[in-house]
Motif scaffolding. Structure first.
Motif, PDB file in Angstrom:
ATOM      1  N   ARG B   2       0.823  -1.107   0.158  1.00 17.42           N
ATOM      2  CA  ARG B   2      -0.028  -0.128   0.123  1.00 17.42           C
ATOM      3  C   ARG B   2       0.963   1.426  -0.638  1.00 17.42           C
ATOM      4  O   ARG B   2       1.728   1.247   0.669  1.00 17.42           O
ATOM      5  CB  ARG B   2      -0.753  -0.350   1.227  1.00 17.42           C
ATOM      6  N   ALA B   3       0.256   2.296  -1.554  1.00 15.74           N
ATOM      7  CA  ALA B   3       1.666   3.008  -0.848  1.00 15.74           C
ATOM      8  C   ALA B   3       0.587   4.689  -1.006  1.00 15.74           C
ATOM      9  O   ALA B   3      -0.538   4.322  -0.871  1.00 15.74           O
ATOM     10  CB  ALA B   3       1.935   3.740  -2.731  1.00 15.74           C
ATOM     11  N   LEU B   4       0.891   5.617  -0.107  1.00 16.52           N
ATOM     12  CA  LEU B   4       0.260   7.282   0.194  1.00 16.52           C
ATOM     13  C   LEU B   4       0.866   7.700  -1.290  1.00 16.52           C
ATOM     14  O   LEU B   4       2.431   8.108  -1.554  1.00 16.52           O
ATOM     15  CB  LEU B   4       0.979   7.201   1.100  1.00 16.52           C
ATOM     16  N   ILE B   5       0.538   8.435  -2.510  1.00 19.92           N
ATOM     17  CA  ILE B   5       0.885   9.277  -2.727  1.00 19.92           C
ATOM     18  C   ILE B   5      -0.048  10.730  -2.670  1.00 19.92           C
ATOM     19  O   ILE B   5      -0.875  10.930  -3.432  1.00 19.92           O
ATOM     20  CB  ILE B   5       0.052   8.871  -4.398  1.00 19.92           C
ATOM     21  N   PRO B   6       0.853  11.936  -2.143  1.00 22.33           N
ATOM     22  CA  PRO B   6       0.498  12.978  -2.679  1.00 22.33           C
ATOM     23  C   PRO B   6       0.523  14.140  -3.978  1.00 22.33           C
ATOM     24  O   PRO B   6       1.186  13.553  -4.208  1.00 22.33           O
ATOM     25  CB  PRO B   6       1.708  13.205  -1.732  1.00 22.33           C
ATOM     26  N   MET B 109       4.938   7.252  -2.169  1.00 18.58           N
ATOM     27  CA  MET B 109       5.913   7.738  -3.387  1.00 18.58           C
ATOM     28  C   MET B 109       5.740   9.341  -4.096  1.00 18.58           C
ATOM     29  O   MET B 109       4.579   9.757  -3.868  1.00 18.58           O
ATOM     30  CB  MET B 109       4.563   6.930  -4.688  1.00 18.58           C
ATOM     31  N   VAL B 110       6.197   9.841  -4.276  1.00 15.77           N
ATOM     32  CA  VAL B 110       6.641  11.118  -4.921  1.00 15.77           C
ATOM     33  C   VAL B 110       7.897  11.211  -6.671  1.00 15.77           C
ATOM     34  O   VAL B 110       8.332   9.853  -6.238  1.00 15.77           O
ATOM     35  CB  VAL B 110       7.342  12.038  -3.566  1.00 15.77           C
ATOM     36  N   ASP B 111       7.514  12.147  -7.307  1.00 15.76           N
ATOM     37  CA  ASP B 111       8.125  12.130  -8.125  1.00 15.76           C
ATOM     38  C   ASP B 111       9.768  12.915  -7.668  1.00 15.76           C
ATOM     39  O   ASP B 111      10.580  12.766  -8.558  1.00 15.76           O
ATOM     40  CB  ASP B 111       8.044  12.542  -9.322  1.00 15.76           C
ATOM     41  N   ARG B 112       9.707  13.935  -7.017  1.00 17.60           N
ATOM     42  CA  ARG B 112      10.807  14.722  -7.095  1.00 17.60           C
ATOM     43  C   ARG B 112      10.988  14.675  -5.039  1.00 17.60           C
ATOM     44  O   ARG B 112       9.931  14.986  -4.545  1.00 17.60           O
ATOM     45  CB  ARG B 112      10.060  16.811  -7.019  1.00 17.60           C
ATOM     46  N   TYR B 113      12.363  14.825  -4.822  1.00 19.37           N
ATOM     47  CA  TYR B 113      12.899  14.429  -3.882  1.00 19.37           C
ATOM     48  C   TYR B 113      13.208  15.640  -2.805  1.00 19.37           C
ATOM     49  O   TYR B 113      13.522  16.515  -3.847  1.00 19.37           O
ATOM     50  CB  TYR B 113      14.191  13.575  -3.793  1.00 19.37           C
TER      51      TYR B 113
END
Lengths: 450, 219
Positions: B2-6, B109-113
């Motif tokens: 299970r992922a959290l995607i903001p 989960m993100v695209d940008r750190y």
């Protein structure tokens, strides 16, 4: 924002005043003039940081000159009693009547239907609609009124990410462009004619303003449309405007339409009565005709802009009367040189930069006395040209979200990012600069304005 | 998994959303409308727009933002991922921390750190797109080996889902560590791969934060 930061900013603002107070008075400037320049920087800092709400900053700017002994209190409050303030109030009441009658919805939906189902034409339609309505009521009010109508169409399309972006940005830009066209479009324009009257004794009528400003509006629409649809090319989707059937014009809509039409006609064709009187007659007619009740008017008037106006006129007239604007302009000549074209371009660019960072009205308030000073010391330039150019440039905040409430409101819908606005706004700002400069050098010269 | 995607209006992590379709069984989609944006509209516009009109505008704007969130939610649901949507106005990082506290999620989960993510208590997946064929797990200390067990399990699970190989890169020369690691996968001599699993505190991790390689960052 953090209260501590706000307090620190307020502290810095007062420190600016203190520095000016302690500085020796330079040659060619009086103590009053020196302190008015201090008030100008103090106000500019407050307007940018918004350490206080803008209306309160306006009040503070009115209070400081009497405290510092620059002007008598009666004199400062006398600046406030100008017809422009009543023009502003009347314009807000007229707009409230237009909104309450529901006429705006009928006009907007019918107007947008004429642009068919093409996405590119829809963007043009939104730009034009925003601009045209902003000729008769406050540009920011138009954004608020049109937002649900434009959003309805954009939200009910399958796909079309760029169309959503371009449509929403077009709403903000259209209103900003239209807002400069007449004295009813925004607070900056009434403030500018008040400044011109109070400082140089120049009276500008509704139609005279429109003759100078409308060409800028109509030149901006196609270029901004082309640049917007180039930067954000809309996808090929079918645009469906709301299919609402409004039926025949209702009684209240009819009354509001007649009052607004009559007011605009009177504004265009009468000069002796004065702009404020005509607008106030229209405002009162809204009550007499039963379109508005008093509570509607109470809800419709944003007192913040009225108070900000008080601060603005204090800076403008104070700088002028103390000779501070001429002194400052003489120093600025070292940067700008004394070529009238370059000075005008400098004023347009400076105003556009400032208006991105602070309220449009505040930017115009800061720049008008500077422009008036330059007009006095540069041969071949006059105060009418510098003031109207500054007022027009002050409306063109296309690049930053915080540039104008219209940008911010449309941005808050989530339809576009800051990067989208910067990309399209940069081009629109360059066009704005060019169009004002060209119109000033051609049409205004042909009209004998300079 | 299970992922959290903001998600915010400025940053819709499409790469993470696409990856989640292959990697996750469940997703919590957290759509955040930044409180500072709502406050900014109030601060910048209230001097010229009456309060009631601003309130109406704010409601319309929130409705439109929610509609956007629903579209992303539907896209995930349509791909067969069980998706829960959380929509709220607040601070981006505070809301992430709250959701991690309230729900059992395996990773973010993100695209940008961004630096603030280093304080997140669960693995942070930074997606840079592309196919993942090889996953390299970086071990920089023998002392940490025992603590690594859960992380290695997590990486194994990810590799199983993605159908890629798990390999190890050990910066030391301790034979016992190498032997232990070899039980889980083969060793590589050079740091490479389409997915790097690394501890945020590891000095080497700084090298990866700005380059185009997928990362799993552990606290």
């Amino acid at each position: 924002m953090n209260a501590r930061v706000k307090h620190a900013e307020l502290g810095v603002a007062f420190l600016i005043l203190l520095i000016f107070y302690l500085l020796p008075t330079p040659d060619g400037l009086t103590y009053e003039g020196k302190m008015m320049i201090g008030v100008l920087f103090f106000a500019a800092f407050l307007f940018i940081t918004e350490a206080l709400p803008l209306g309160v900053s306006g009040l503070l700017v009115m209070v400081i000159p009497p405290v510092l002994g620059v002007f008598d209190a009666r004199e400062v409050f006398g600046f406030f009693g100008n017809e422009a303030i009543f023009l502003l109030i009347g314009a807000f009441i007229l707009a409230a009547g237009f909104q309450k009658s529901g006429l705006h919805r009928r006009v907007a939906v019918r107007f947008l239907r004429h642009f068919g189902t093409s996405p590119r034409l829809y963007v043009l339609g939104v730009l034009l609609l925003g601009a045209l309505l902003s000729l008769i009521m406050s540009e920011h009010g138009v954004v608020v009124l049109l937002l649900p109508i434009v959003a309805y169409t954009l939200a009910h399309m399958g796909g079309g990410e760029n169309l959503r972006k371009a449509g929403m940005i077009a709403l903000a830009y259209g209103c900003s462009i239209g807002g400069v066209g007449t004295l009813l479009g925004c607070a900056r324009n009434p403030y500018t004619i008040a400044f011109l009257h109070e400082t140089a004794g120049i009276s500008v009528s509704f139609s005279e303003w429109a003759v100078m400003a409308l060409p800028v509006v109509f030149a901006m629409i196609p270029v901004v449309w082309l640049s917007l649809t180039t930067v954000l090319p809309p996808e090929r989707v079918r645009v469906e405007t709301p299919r609402e059937d409004f039926g025949p014009l209702g009684s209240m809509e009819m009354r509001a339409a007649v009052i607004i039409a009559a007011t605009v006609l009177m504004l265009l064709f009468t000069r002796d009565l004065g702009v404020a009187v005509v607008v106030l007659i229209g405002a009162v007619a809204m009550f007499v005709a039963g379109v508005l009740e008093w509570k509607d008017a109470e809800r419709a008037i944003p007192w913040g802009v009225v108070l900000l106006y008080g601060g603005a006129i204090t800076i403008g007239k104070g700088m002028y009367l103390t000779g501070a604007s001429v002194w400052l302009a003489t120093r600025l000549l070292a940067i700008t040189g004394d070529n009238p074209q370059l000075v005008l371009l400098f004023l347009i660019i400076m105003t556009m930069l400032l208006t991105e960072a602070m309220s449009n009205t505040a930017a115009v308030a800061v720049m008008l006395p500077v422009g008036a000073g330059l007009a006095q010391v540069v041969a071949g330039l006059n105060v009418l040209v510098t003031s109207v150019a500054i007022a027009l440039a002050g409306g063109f905040a296309f690049m930053l979200v915080i540039g104008t409430p219209g940008n911010l409101i449309t941005y808050s819908t989530g339809y576009f990012t800051q990067k989208d606005l910067i990309r399209s706004g940069m081009i629109a700002n360059l066009w704005g600069m060019t169009v004002i400069f060209i119109v000033a050098n051609t049409l205004w010269k042909a009209l004998g304005v300079w | 998994m299970r992922a959290l995607i903001p998600v915010t209006q400025e940053d819709i992590p499409w790469k993470s959303i696409e990856r989640a379709k292959v990697l996750c069984d469940e997703v919590t989609l957290l759509y955040v409308v930044e409180r500072k944006l709502v406050d900014l509209v109030e601060a910048e516009a209230s001097y010229i727009i009456p309060h009631h009109a601003l309130e109406d505008t704010e409601n319309i704007a929130l409705f439109l933002q929610k509609e956007r969130a629903m579209k992303i939610h539907k896209e995930l649901e349509d791909s067969g991922i069980k998706t829960e949507m959380v929509f709220g106005v607040g601070n981006y990082f505070h809301m992430i921390e709250k959701e991690i506290g309230d729900r059992r999620v395996d990773m973010l989960m993100v695209d940008r750190y961004t630096k603030r993510l280093s304080k997140i208590d669960i693995p942070v997946w930074v997606d840079r797109g592309g196919l993942i064929r090889e996953c390299v797990f970086v071990v920089s200390s023998a002392v940490m080996l025992r603590k690594l067990r859960r992380r290695i399990d997590f990486a194994e699970k990810v590799c199983e889902k993605l159908g890629c190989r798990l390999r190890f890169y050990y910066t030391g020369a301790d034979e016992s560590v190498i032997k232990t690691l070899q039980k889980y996968g083969s060793m590589v001599r050079a740091l490479r791969g389409d997915l790097i699993c690394i501890s945020i505190s590891d000095k080497i991790s700084k090298r990866f934060k700005n380059i185009e390689v997928n990362l799993i960052l552990f606290q």
